[in-house]
Design an enzyme around this catalytic site. Structure first.
Site, short mmCIF file in Angstrom:
data_model
loop_
_atom_site.label_atom_id
_atom_site.label_comp_id
_atom_site.label_asym_id
_atom_site.label_seq_id
_atom_site.Cartn_x
_atom_site.Cartn_y
_atom_site.Cartn_z
N CYS A 37 0.88 -1.06 -0.11
CA CYS A 37 -0.01 0.00 0.13
C CYS A 37 0.65 1.33 -0.06
O CYS A 37 0.41 2.58 -0.08
CB CYS A 37 -1.06 -0.15 1.16
SG CYS A 37 -2.04 -1.54 1.28
N CYS A 106 -2.84 8.71 6.07
CA CYS A 106 -1.44 8.52 6.74
C CYS A 106 -1.78 9.04 8.14
O CYS A 106 -1.36 8.54 9.27
CB CYS A 106 -0.61 9.83 6.19
SG CYS A 106 -0.09 9.74 4.83
#
Lengths: 129, 403, 393
Positions: A37, A106
């Site tokens: 990812c 994030c």
């Protein structure tokens, strides 16, 4: 995609890069994400006898926002109790770093890393009795 | 040396000053509409356009009458593929194109698929090259067109155009080649390579943005349904006022490319090899993506193990490179071109494309080597994956929670 | 040589070129690239988009840059027809630009029905005629804002509003290539869904135009692959060109009121001068309610327009006998023909179009020269094969 100044600052001068001994019973480790990812975060906390986080370290494979998110949370974690640590939400991280929508994941990853590290520490403590 | 260093020549090239100089008079003083037949302003513009047409044709070994000017390679690709599909649809409705083509080709094919055409997306080999046997086997009596690029925009690999052309000719299928990246950097000849349609772009060969061309073979004649209709410019294949300054610049860029191709390729290749050797000798866990031999002189695509591409771009911010194609870099998906070579998603996330060209210097390459080596070392120190690999753990054997 | 053919194209304004130049050199990145060079390019692109949006009073996201007016017209009609699966009916007028009429021809081959409404003797579309042409399956009405040959301005706001009242589902496209930059064009006031413009008609560079689209309006792209312009128009942006379009938009915005007045004065002098010198000179669409201040189409029955244009060229004046796109044809233009003129009168058309660099002396000299040319040609009227040039003393 222009980066926010705070992201750049954490990216260029990351706080608390490094590792703690993951076998140490006082240390909790959270490793989240996946290389496929494009981001992997390792967050470690050391918890003192009073249950306060005395140290935090990270290593991150990921974009600038992922590095900045993890650097930021290591700063925030120091001096906090475990419950206080668990109250850190991804939105706070995203707001602090002014992350654009495509980079929100994030901050989610950083929140997950905290949860995993705390739960790792608690599991170890439970095993010790 | 001026910073930042531009090393992204496959995204766009800086314009050659000689091209700009040639263009300048055509904006303000010699501004006529080339379609104006009644006065000298129109005539001189028309003459300039025809000269540009000759310059562009010469680069492909074509006749000027076979050149249709467009707004760029994307339009050329759309015109070639949609145009052929709509003209020849009664003959067959099957098109073949490799999975590693530019989006302009792939998206056009997908668009036609929605209209009922059938498309074969041809897999490529690990080195990025088309497998000719597989291509031959994919051609059916319904196939009307094969579209294969000359040079890939991400990994720079060069396809065996002459062999592909010969095969298509033998099977009586039209061959379209997107040569946006290849033109001016490799010898192209429409006859030797049996090409029926070729897309070109101005801004990939040191010319201006907003202009390109489509070569359309006259003998045997290739027919198209136009996309942009109107005043009947460009022999009815593409209407719209011709932008004289852009065409003049494009023509000049083709002329320069042709004159300087050989020396330029030698210069660029030497620098590319210097960069490659510099990086590979100082860093471990690097992978070169795409074939080394059949490759544009100015392209180097490398995966830096355990270092994510975007953070790498930030770390070397004095160097303009790209991680994946510029056209798709806003998305988080790893490059589909690298994925098609069988490169893992992880490795794709760590890839950086260095694009070198006419104005790249040795000093710049030295600086880039130094900067990249430093950045990789620093980022690896920060990378949990590097730590694991140093501890002897195989990162691929770990069960990751994909999210 | 005096240039009076601005409707064919105009020189780029020197200030506009100056603003474009950095985007050929130090700011020449690809706007899709994420590095500094790409971002500097992206900024230029955004700024240009804002400037064009301000001129038309729309949101930036409504501007889709194209390679010019012709592409914008193609995109509007073909893209919307594709969106409607090529089913239904279109309405347009007999005096549209060839790009529009040809897309209509193309759509007919896709099985669509097209009604072409006529114009009155002044070249005006009658709104009632458009409304009467609306059918239950009408998907789109496309009417140009001002005609490129006669400069006659159509009542597009009335047509747009009327269509919207009568059939809210019908989309309205306006080809505003000849009006943007010359008269105020406010998107919202025209009740349009799509509007085409072209930079080189208002002091910007060739090779750039735009289709302006209403916020909630959706159409299929004409060019695909790359996702630029929010997926509505693929291809690396013609950055210097787009920057030039933006700068030209900004320039005409500030200069428009004064320039409009200036051109109108010149037009008055021109037309009065011509008609005083040659009483049989007819100004096409002279009685139309509104005409562009820069465009005068005229004719003198029996004297072929091409012949006049050639003789004027020899005398140092660049004008045309119609649109540049139809330049060189021997058929009379479809525009005066649609206005009901005899083929004799229609083929006598000469178009004079003024621009930002036209000076009063240019117009005066033109009137004098035109009169001379006509006086030389008149004795041979109906007898002069077209193409004949006569030396002036």
């Amino acid at each position: 995609m222009a980066y926010n100044e705070k992201v750049l600052d954490h990216y260029e001068n990351p706080r608390n890069v490094g590792s703690l001994d993951k076998e140490d019973p006082q240390v909790g480790t959270g490793m989240v994400g996946a290389p496929a990812c494009g981001d992997v975060m390792k967050l470690q906390i050391r918890v003192d006898d009073q249950g306060v986080i005395s140290d935090a370290k990270f290593k991150t494979f990921g974009c600038g926002s992922a590095i900045a998110s993890s650097s930021l949370v290591t700063e925030w974690l120091k001096g906090k109790s475990l419950d206080e640590a668990l109250s850190i939400k991804n939105q706070q991280i995203a707001d602090e770093l002014a992350l654009p929508p495509v980079k929100i994941h994030c901050s989610v990853l950083a929140e997950d890393a905290i949860k995993t590290a705390v739960s790792d520490y608690r599991k170890k403590q439970k095993a010790l009795g | 040396m001026k910073l930042p260093i531009y090393m992204d020549y496959q995204a766009t090239t800086p314009m050659d000053p000689r091209v700009l100089e040639e263009m300048l008079p055509w904006f303000v003083e010699k501004f006529g509409n080339p379609a104006s037949r009644s006065h000298v302003f129109g005539w001189e513009a028309d003459q300039a356009v025809e000269k540009a047409r000759e310059q562009v044709a010469a680069l492909l070994g074509a006749d000027p009458r076979e050149i249709v000017f467009t707004s760029g390679a994307t339009e050329s690709d759309n015109l070639a593929i949609q145009g052929v599909a709509r003209f020849y649809q009664d003959k067959g409705q099957h098109i073949i194109t490799p999975v590693t083509e530019h989006k302009a080709v792939l998206d056009t094919c997908r668009y036609l698929e929605a209209e009922g055409f059938s498309i074969t997306y041809l897999p490529v080999q690990k080195n990025g090259l088309v497998d000719l046997d597989l291509l031959a086997a994919s051609i059916t009596d319904q196939t009307i067109l094969v579209s294969i690029m000359a040079a890939n925009n991400e990994i720079g690999v060069l396809q065996p155009l002459a062999d592909i052309g010969q095969l298509c000719r033998q099977k009586k299928v039209l061959f379209h080649c997107d040569a946006a990246q290849g033109a001016g950097k490799m010898a192209l000849n429409v006859d030797a390579m049996s090409m029926d349609l070729v897309s070109l772009s101005g801004h990939k060969i040191y010319g201006p943005k907003g202009v390109g061309a489509l070569y359309v073979r006259r003998r045997p004649r290739v027919r198209l349904k136009p996309i942009i209709h109107g005043g009947g410019h460009e022999r009815g294949m593409r209407s719209g006022t011709l932008p004289t300054p852009l065409l003049v610049g494009f023509g000049k860029a083709c002329e320069l490319a042709m004159q300087e191709m050989e020396t330029e390729n030698r210069h660029v290749l030497a620098l590319r090899e210097r960069l490659r050797e510099g990086l590979f000798s100082q860093l471990t866990h690097l992978e070169l993506n795409g074939d080394l031999q059949h490759r544009l002189a100015g392209n180097l695509n490398v995966s830096f193990g355990f270092v994510e591409g975007e953070s790498m771009m930030m770390a070397i911010k004095d160097v303009a490179v790209s991680s994946g194609s510029a056209c798709t870099s806003a998305s988080l998906e790893p490059s589909y071109v690298l994925r098609a070579l069988g490169v893992s998603e992880e490795q794709a996330h760590t890839s950086i494309r260095f694009g070198l060209g006419r104005f790249t210097t040795e000093e710049e390459v030295n600086f880039v080597i130094k900067t990249v080596v430093q950045a990789v070392n620093r980022l690896r120190e920060m990378s949990p994956l590097w730590e694991m690999s140093q501890a002897g753990i195989d990162v691929n054997s770990v069960q990751w929670d994909a999210h | 040589m005096i240039y009076l053919d601005h409707n064919a194209t105009s020189p780029v304004h020197p200030h506009v070129l100056e603003g474009m130049l950095p985007f050929f050199t130090e700011r020449a990145g690809n706007p899709s690239s994420v590095h500094g060079a790409g971002r500097a390019a992206r900024q230029g692109l955004d700024e240009a988009r804002r400037r064009v949006a301000v001129l038309l009073d729309v949101h930036e996201s409504q501007i889709v840059f194209t390679s010019g007016g012709t592409e914008a017209n193609n995109m509007a009609l073909f893209g919307y027809a594709a969106r409607c699966k090529f089913r239904g009916h279109l309405v347009t007028s007999a005096v549209e630009h060839p790009s529009l009429l040809q897309v209509c021809e193309r759509l007919k081959r896709y099985g669509m029905a097209v009604t072409v409404v006529g114009v009155d003797g002044n070249g005006c579309v009658r709104p009632e005629e458009v409304f009467a042409a609306l059918r239950a399956d009408t998907i789109l009405v496309s009417i140009m804002h001002a005609n490129n040959e006669t400069g006659v301005v159509q009542p597009v706001a009335e047509i747009g509003q009327g269509c919207r009242t009568r059939s809210p589902a019908v989309a309205f496209h306006v080809d505003a290539v000849q009006t943007v930059g010359k008269i105020p064009v406010r998107f919202a006031a025209l009740a349009v869904d799509m509007l085409s413009l072209s930079a080189h008609k208002f002091g910007g560079p060739k090779g750039v135009g735009a289709l302006v689209i209403d916020k909630s309006f959706v159409l299929d792209p004409l060019l695909v692959g790359g996702g630029q312009e929010r997926g509505r128009r693929a291809g690396t942006e013609n950055l210097p060109g787009i920057v030039g379009c933006g700068l030209a938009a900004e320039r005409v915005q500030t200069a428009m009121a004064a320039e409009h007045h200036r051109l109108q004065q010149l037009q008055k002098h021109l037309e009065a001068g011509l008609q005083a010198a040659i009483p049989e000179c007819l100004i096409f669409g002279q009685q139309a309610a509104v005409r562009l201040p820069n465009t005068t189409a005229l004719g003198i029955s029996g004297i072929h327009g091409e012949t006049v244009v050639m003789n004027l060229d020899l005398a140092g004046f660049a004008v045309s006998s119609g649109s540049a796109c139809g330049s060189g044809r021997s058929q009379p233009s479809h525009v005066p023909t649609a206005m009901g003129m005899t083929s004799d009168l229609a083929s006598s058309m000469v178009r004079v179009s003024l621009g930002w660099n036209t000076a009063p002396e240019d117009v005066e000299q033109f009137v004098v020269c035109f009169a001379k040319v006509i006086k030389r040609l008149q004795p041979f009227s109906h007898a002069v094969p077209h193409g004949t040039t006569l030396a002036l003393e």
